[in-house]
Enzyme design. Structure first.
Site, PDB file in Angstrom:
ATOM      1  N   GLU A  65       0.548  -1.128   0.645  1.00 32.95           N
ATOM      2  CA  GLU A  65       0.083  -0.048   0.295  1.00 32.95           C
ATOM      3  C   GLU A  65       0.274   1.228   0.055  1.00 32.95           C
ATOM      4  O   GLU A  65       0.899   1.939   1.023  1.00 32.95           O
ATOM      5  CB  GLU A  65      -1.127   0.606   1.457  1.00 32.95           C
ATOM      6  CG  GLU A  65      -1.673  -0.958   1.548  1.00 32.95           C
ATOM      7  CD  GLU A  65      -2.904  -1.066   1.873  1.00 32.95           C
ATOM      8  OE1 GLU A  65      -2.836  -0.183   3.122  1.00 32.95           O
ATOM      9  OE2 GLU A  65      -4.055  -2.264   2.096  1.00 32.95           O
TER      10      GLU A  65
ATOM     11  N   GLU B 148      -5.465  -8.942   0.925  1.00 37.46           N
ATOM     12  CA  GLU B 148      -5.876  -8.503   1.691  1.00 37.46           C
ATOM     13  C   GLU B 148      -7.885  -8.014   1.889  1.00 37.46           C
ATOM     14  O   GLU B 148      -8.087  -7.892   0.641  1.00 37.46           O
ATOM     15  CB  GLU B 148      -5.680  -7.151   2.433  1.00 37.46           C
ATOM     16  CG  GLU B 148      -4.388  -7.169   3.288  1.00 37.46           C
ATOM     17  CD  GLU B 148      -3.963  -6.344   3.550  1.00 37.46           C
ATOM     18  OE1 GLU B 148      -4.665  -5.330   4.320  1.00 37.46           O
ATOM     19  OE2 GLU B 148      -2.875  -5.909   3.843  1.00 37.46           O
TER      20      GLU B 148
HETATM   21  C1  FCB Z   1      -4.318  -2.267   5.081  1.00 39.15           C
HETATM   22  C2  FCB Z   1      -3.466  -2.572   6.158  1.00 39.15           C
HETATM   23  C3  FCB Z   1      -3.430  -3.645   6.896  1.00 39.15           C
HETATM   24  C4  FCB Z   1      -4.174  -3.640   7.504  1.00 39.15           C
HETATM   25  C5  FCB Z   1      -5.968  -3.148   6.855  1.00 39.15           C
HETATM   26  C6  FCB Z   1      -7.297  -3.035   8.437  1.00 39.15           C
HETATM   27  O1  FCB Z   1      -4.653  -0.983   4.984  1.00 39.15           O
HETATM   28  O2  FCB Z   1      -1.724  -2.990   4.955  1.00 39.15           O
HETATM   29  O3  FCB Z   1      -2.027  -3.596   7.584  1.00 39.15           O
HETATM   30  O4  FCB Z   1      -4.102  -2.311   8.664  1.00 39.15           O
HETATM   31  O5  FCB Z   1      -5.454  -1.997   6.967  1.00 39.15           O
END
Ligand code: FCB
Length: 450
Positions: free
Chosen positions: A166, A357
């Site tokens: 990110e 994620e």
């Molecule tokens: C993302 C992050 C991770 C976690 C999630 C909820 O932005 O990569 O570390 O904090 O959000």
């Protein structure tokens, strides 16, 4: 309910990050990270906590690998702590730090779980921050030293490498919005940081390929589908503006070798850049940033709806129309994942995609019988995995899905107040208890269907 089968080679995994779960902040020769320093400043972490102990994964990792085995995952996405490997960011390598990941990788392989390594998930060595952090081009150079140290040790067993997690958060949330370490509020700094993060990504991809032949290298972006609040031209413009600064600012350099012109003009108009000649850009940088990657990782949580403001002409984020929000205040919008995948695939055509994620924060804890009935998380996963299936059926080259997260953990500026885990963590005893969503995810994996 109709069941949807996934391809045989579809990868199911879970994701975590070092700073959020490891703890042991001053053990094994680890240096200070910017999050250690940031958490010590009163008011920065909502519950006044820090990640010094977190889930104590550094000591409990063997048990955590057992949890993964029970879930039946095929891959585990985790990050390496840079300050464990190079306590000062560059210079002397701390072998004890490498030993930790060495053992973890061995245990994963023995359990039949593929390690997906992320090199940078936000825990910059404080020493590098003292010299400017990502605003300085030297940090990008130090990142290559770090990449070399890690790939040299783990490259014989790890084939899947992510450079950064990110970049938008690393640059904008940290240097522009002040919410993440180091907590700066300077748009010009953020743009320079973003560039150096992406530059270091390109260099690192080349370094990984050089040191680990046959490996696969990529980057993880947090992307959002952006929608106008209405059919009005102004709202469309607002949506395009947000998409430019949030999504295309990262997608375009990586896939097209250029920054989006409309977003550059906007930054100039706001005084964040003196002119359209980006001061941090050197000849050849964009060729490095756009080095072909083997996969794009996408972190998806929700969408953004934009509405042009009546009087000032400024634009703002408008709250979700739906009432279904997670504890983060993020709208539950599974359809957005499908839309996002279709769009990225159409506009940028990545060779492979992973959802690296996806998950939801809900506070549900054990009831009187000790069971954790987190139905909302189960529904969240079900909806999103259905969207993933739809994308795969469309022929989008989506190869795997990683749930965020294995464990409840240190959720950055929210401390321990937001729980994303498939496993509940009791932060006193450090006991891990599977939530209903863990049972659900296990079934999805086992049946390879939703
Ligand atoms: C993302 C992050 C991770 C976690 C999630 C909820 O932005 O990569 O570390 O904090 O959000």
């Amino acid at each position: 309910m109709k069941t949807h089968k996934f391809p045989e080679d579809f990868i199911w995994g879970v994701a975590t990050s070092a700073q959020q779960i490891e703890g042991a902040y001053d053990e094994g020769g680890r240096g200070e990270s910017i999050w250690d320093r940031f958490a010590a400043i009163p008011g920065r972490i909502s519950d006044g906590s820090n990640a010094n102990r977190a889930c104590d994964h550094y000591h409990l990792w063997r048990g955590d690998v057992e949890l993964m085995k029970w879930l039946g995952i095929g891959a585990y996405r985790f990050s390496i702590s840079w300050p464990r490997i190079l306590p000062h960011g560059s210079g002397k390598i701390n072998e004890a730090g490498l030993d930790f990941y060495d053992s973890l990788v061995d245990a994963l392989l023995k359990a039949g779980i593929k390690p997906f390594v992320t090199l940078y998930h936000w825990d910059l060595p404080q020493k590098l921050q003292d010299h400017g952090g990502w605003v300085s081009r030297d940090t990008a150079k130090a990142f290559i030293e770090y990449t070399a140290a890690v790939t040299d040790r783990l490259g014989d067993r790890v084939a899947d490498w992510t450079t950064h997690n990110e970049p938008w958060c690393i640059a904008n949330l940290s240097y522009e919005e002040g919410e993440h370490a180091p907590g700066h509020r300077d748009p010009a700094e953020a743009l320079s940081a973003a560039h150096h993060v992406m530059l270091s990504h390109g260099w690192a991809v080349e370094e990984i390929r050089r040191r680990v032949p046959g490996s696969r290298a990529g980057i993880v972006l947090n992307l959002v589908p952006v929608e106008p609040a209405s059919g009005s031209g102004k709202d469309h413009e607002a949506a395009r503006w947000f998409d430019g600064k949030f999504n295309r600012w990262y997608l375009d350099p990586i896939f097209r070798g250029s920054y989006p012109e409309d977003a550059i003009r906007d930054r100039v108009a706001r005084g964040h850049l003196a002119n359209a000649e980006l001061p941090f850009l050197k000849v050849g940088d964009l060729d490095i940033i756009s080095v072909p990657i083997d996969f794009l990782g996408i972190n998806y949580y929700s969408r953004v709806i934009m509405k042009a403001e009546q009087n000032s002409g400024a634009v703002e984020k408008k709250g979700a129309p739906s009432e279904e929000l997670t504890d983060m205040g993020w709208e539950v919008y599974p359809e957005g994942l499908y839309k996002l995948l279709s769009r990225v695939s159409r506009d940028y055509d990545p060779k492979n995609i992973y959802i690296t994620e996806n998950g939801a924060a809900y506070s549900d804890g054990p009831d009187e019988s000790g069971r954790i009935r987190d139905e909302r998380r189960v529904e969240y996963f079900r909806g999103h995995i259905e969207s993933v299936h739809r994308a795969v059926s469309d022929g989008i080259r989506l190869k795997g899905y990683f749930a965020w997260s294995l464990l409840d953990n240190f959720e950055w500026a929210h401390g321990y107040t937001k729980r994303f885990g498939l496993y509940w963590v009791d932060y006193d005893s450090l006991r891990r208890i599977p939530k209903d969503s863990a049972f659900y995810y296990r079934e999805v994996i086992e049946s390879n269907s939703v």
